[in-house]
Design a protein around this motif. Structure first.
Motif, PDB file in Angstrom:
ATOM      1  N   LEU A   1      27.206 119.372 -14.783  1.00 25.34           N
ATOM      2  CA  LEU A   1      26.813 120.326 -15.795  1.00 25.34           C
ATOM      3  C   LEU A   1      25.108 120.446 -15.638  1.00 25.34           C
ATOM      4  N   PHE A   2      24.558 119.404 -15.394  1.00 23.11           N
ATOM      5  CA  PHE A   2      22.972 119.338 -15.728  1.00 23.11           C
ATOM      6  C   PHE A   2      22.203 119.369 -14.504  1.00 23.11           C
ATOM      7  N   GLY A   3      22.906 119.414 -13.288  1.00 27.67           N
ATOM      8  CA  GLY A   3      22.193 119.364 -12.065  1.00 27.67           C
ATOM      9  C   GLY A   3      21.163 118.301 -11.919  1.00 27.67           C
ATOM     10  N   VAL A   4      21.799 116.945 -12.230  1.00 30.89           N
ATOM     11  CA  VAL A   4      20.927 115.889 -12.073  1.00 30.89           C
ATOM     12  C   VAL A   4      21.561 115.110 -11.207  1.00 30.89           C
ATOM     13  N   PRO A   5      20.738 114.482 -10.142  1.00 25.03           N
ATOM     14  CA  PRO A   5      21.496 113.560  -9.222  1.00 25.03           C
ATOM     15  C   PRO A   5      22.163 112.492  -9.792  1.00 25.03           C
ATOM     16  N   LEU A   6      23.281 111.967  -8.888  1.00 23.34           N
ATOM     17  CA  LEU A   6      24.013 110.899  -9.553  1.00 23.34           C
ATOM     18  C   LEU A   6      23.239 109.700  -9.805  1.00 23.34           C
TER      19      LEU A   6
ATOM     20  N   PHE B   1      23.284 117.863 -23.950  1.00 21.22           N
ATOM     21  CA  PHE B   1      23.096 119.215 -24.101  1.00 21.22           C
ATOM     22  C   PHE B   1      22.239 119.479 -25.507  1.00 21.22           C
ATOM     23  N   GLN B   2      22.377 118.477 -26.343  1.00 24.38           N
ATOM     24  CA  GLN B   2      21.281 118.673 -27.550  1.00 24.38           C
ATOM     25  C   GLN B   2      20.041 118.098 -27.393  1.00 24.38           C
ATOM     26  N   CYS B   3      19.864 117.000 -26.593  1.00 29.93           N
ATOM     27  CA  CYS B   3      18.701 116.451 -26.127  1.00 29.93           C
ATOM     28  C   CYS B   3      17.872 117.462 -25.194  1.00 29.93           C
TER      29      CYS B   3
ATOM     30  N   GLY C   1      16.760 120.544 -27.203  1.00 28.71           N
ATOM     31  CA  GLY C   1      15.443 120.064 -27.845  1.00 28.71           C
ATOM     32  C   GLY C   1      14.174 120.080 -26.890  1.00 28.71           C
ATOM     33  N   ALA C   2      14.218 120.087 -25.675  1.00 32.02           N
ATOM     34  CA  ALA C   2      13.370 120.163 -24.801  1.00 32.02           C
ATOM     35  C   ALA C   2      13.162 121.405 -24.229  1.00 32.02           C
ATOM     36  N   GLY C   3      13.963 122.381 -25.032  1.00 34.84           N
ATOM     37  CA  GLY C   3      13.896 123.904 -24.315  1.00 34.84           C
ATOM     38  C   GLY C   3      14.840 124.040 -22.830  1.00 34.84           C
ATOM     39  N   ILE C   4      15.617 123.424 -22.639  1.00 28.96           N
ATOM     40  CA  ILE C   4      16.374 123.439 -21.206  1.00 28.96           C
ATOM     41  C   ILE C   4      17.788 123.971 -21.730  1.00 28.96           C
ATOM     42  N   PRO C   5      18.169 125.318 -21.168  1.00 27.49           N
ATOM     43  CA  PRO C   5      19.302 126.075 -21.630  1.00 27.49           C
ATOM     44  C   PRO C   5      20.567 125.385 -20.867  1.00 27.49           C
ATOM     45  N   PRO C   6      21.824 125.842 -21.424  1.00 23.34           N
ATOM     46  CA  PRO C   6      22.838 125.340 -20.334  1.00 23.34           C
ATOM     47  C   PRO C   6      22.915 126.152 -19.109  1.00 23.34           C
ATOM     48  N   GLY C   7      23.290 125.368 -18.030  1.00 24.28           N
ATOM     49  CA  GLY C   7      23.276 125.973 -16.646  1.00 24.28           C
ATOM     50  C   GLY C   7      22.072 125.702 -15.699  1.00 24.28           C
ATOM     51  N   ALA C   8      20.844 125.523 -16.694  1.00 22.73           N
ATOM     52  CA  ALA C   8      19.661 125.388 -15.995  1.00 22.73           C
ATOM     53  C   ALA C   8      19.619 123.818 -15.466  1.00 22.73           C
ATOM     54  N   LYS C   9      19.118 123.842 -14.263  1.00 21.49           N
ATOM     55  CA  LYS C   9      18.816 122.407 -13.723  1.00 21.49           C
ATOM     56  C   LYS C   9      17.936 121.524 -14.414  1.00 21.49           C
TER      57      LYS C   9
END
Ligand code: NDP
Length: 391
Positions: free
Chosen positions: A232-237, A154-156, A159-167
């Motif tokens: 949480l981050f919408g990233v594939p397994l 979440f912190q990383c 730092g890249a401007g990606i908020p919680p909930g965004a894929k």
């Protein structure tokens, strides 16, 4: 001033959360507290933080609490009482640090109200990821990760401007979740049929509740965290990797599509993660210590051994299959860990039980909440049956 309802206040994360509140009294006000059974500690906490609204999940403990509670305390009893506390108390954020799937309905109640949830209880996302994330999107209640690895990611991402909930998928090449490895990953001589409860609870780095400490020793914890990160981050397994990092200084890393990698580092103390989840998007000085690199000197990373730690493989399988299987894995694991802690099955019996229950399950593709509750109950019964059979 952020108003907090703290569920699981009497546990390890509960204690650390209250330390964060003590350190930053101008930032937070505790307005609700909930415990499983430790009503004496709950009453002390309520007195210290001036909290009137409380809940105790266990019926007998709630009755005892009612007999000793000071005048004016508004006590709700039973599992439904915790949900009621969340539904009825004016608040800005619910911290969920209840252990196990007992956290699910209170989290759903908080999101239903559009409240932010600082989530420690990973089991909630493992069992019901699609339902929880869908509700969060619809109501705007955000999930702020407290689990240290996910808080690091979440912190990383922040730092890249990606908020919680965004894929995050489009910008992320891979997420690397680090794992301390628990007490056994570096000790190849250990016989998992003979490990004692005391040995399994002797975590080399983190001081945590009993269930998550055993999950760390089996590496099931990291398997649950793969699923937690996926939702949480919408990233594939396939983009979520695990590395054993015994020093527990790098709490996780994100490699972005351009090949640059961001990591979050801090001493192994949950207050760092809890404080960031609660002060986000700001940073505050809560008096937490700095890392001393001259003392650390070396950081190690290695691949986990899936043969010695079958729980990690089982969790990957459940995650890949999806549907009701992760919920079933979680339920079987909760029951098996409990039985190990009670001295009724060997350490190796945890993975065996989970595998047997998973094998016996007919997967439901896209279960609704009732379907998950039924799968959870089925798996708990099936796990007890499996453990009753001679090995
Ligand atoms: P603990 O066992 O220390 O505390 C659990 C809390 O949940 C206690 O307050 C307990 O109450 C309460 N509780 C137990 N059963 C119920 C129930 N049926 N209904 C309501 N409340 C209940 O656990 P941890 O604090 O270690 O962990 C909590 C969660 O956070 C887990 O999901 C864990 O995986 C996660 N987590 C923990 C970390 C840690 O460092 N501890 C790190 C990252 C994640 P009581 O004691 O009064 O019975």
């Amino acid at each position: 001033m952020k108003r907090l309802i703290l569920l699981g206040s009497t546990g390890s994360i509960g204690d650390s959360t209250l330390k964060v509140v003590r350190a930053l009294p101008d930032c937070f006000q505790v307005v609700g507290l909930a415990a499983g059974s430790d009503w004496k500690k709950l009453i002390q906490q309520a007195a210290e933080f001036g909290v009137r609204d409380v809940a105790v999940a266990d019926g007998d403990s709630a009755a005892e609490c009612g007999r000793h509670a000071p005048a004016g305390m508004n006590l709700r009893a039973g599992a439904g009482g915790i949900e009621a506390l969340v539904r009825e108390t004016e608040a800005d954020c619910v911290v969920c640090a209840v252990v196990g799937l007992a956290g699910l309905r209170p989290v759903l109640a908080a999101l239903q109200r559009g409240l932010d949830v600082a989530l420690a209880t990973k089991e909630v996302l493992v069992a019901a990821g699609p339902i929880v994330m869908d509700l969060s999107r619809r109501t705007g209640g955000r999930l702020l990760p407290v689990d240290s690895e996910h808080n690091a990611v979440f912190q990383c991402l922040a730092g890249a401007g990606i908020p919680p909930g965004a894929k995050a998928d489009a910008q992320v090449r891979r997420i690397v979740l680090t794992a301390s490895g628990g007490p056994f990953s570096s000790r190849r001589e250990i016989d998992f049929d003979r490990v004692t409860v005391k040995e399994a609870l002797a975590h080399p780095r983190w001081n945590m509740g009993r269930k998550v400490t055993i999950d760390s020793a089996t590496l099931m914890n990291k398997g649950l965290e793969i699923m937690e990160a996926h939702w949480l981050f919408g990233v594939p397994l396939a983009k979520i990797e695990v590395l054993i990092h015994p020093e527990s200084i790098v709490h996780s890393m994100v490699e972005f599509v351009d090949g640059s990698l961001l990591a979050q580092l801090s001493p192994p103390d949950m207050r760092f993660a809890i404080q960031y989840a609660l002060t986000w998007p700001e940073r505050r000085d809560g008096g937490l210590p700095s890392l001393d690199f001259t003392k650390i000197r070396l950081l190690h990373f290695e691949e986990p051994d899936m043969t010695r730690f079958p729980c990690l493989r089982l969790a990957r399988e459940a995650a890949t299959t999806g549907g009701s299987l992760p919920c079933v894995l979680n339920a079987a694991n909760e029951v098996a860990v409990d039985q190990f802690l009670e001295g009724r099955i060997p350490f190796s019996g945890i993975a065996r039980t989970v595998e047997q229950v998973m094998d016996a399950h007919e997967v439901i593709r896209a279960p609704d909440l009732e379907g998950l509750v039924a799968a959870d109950a089925w798996a708990r019964g099936q796990a007890l049956l499996a453990m009753a059979q001679p090995v």
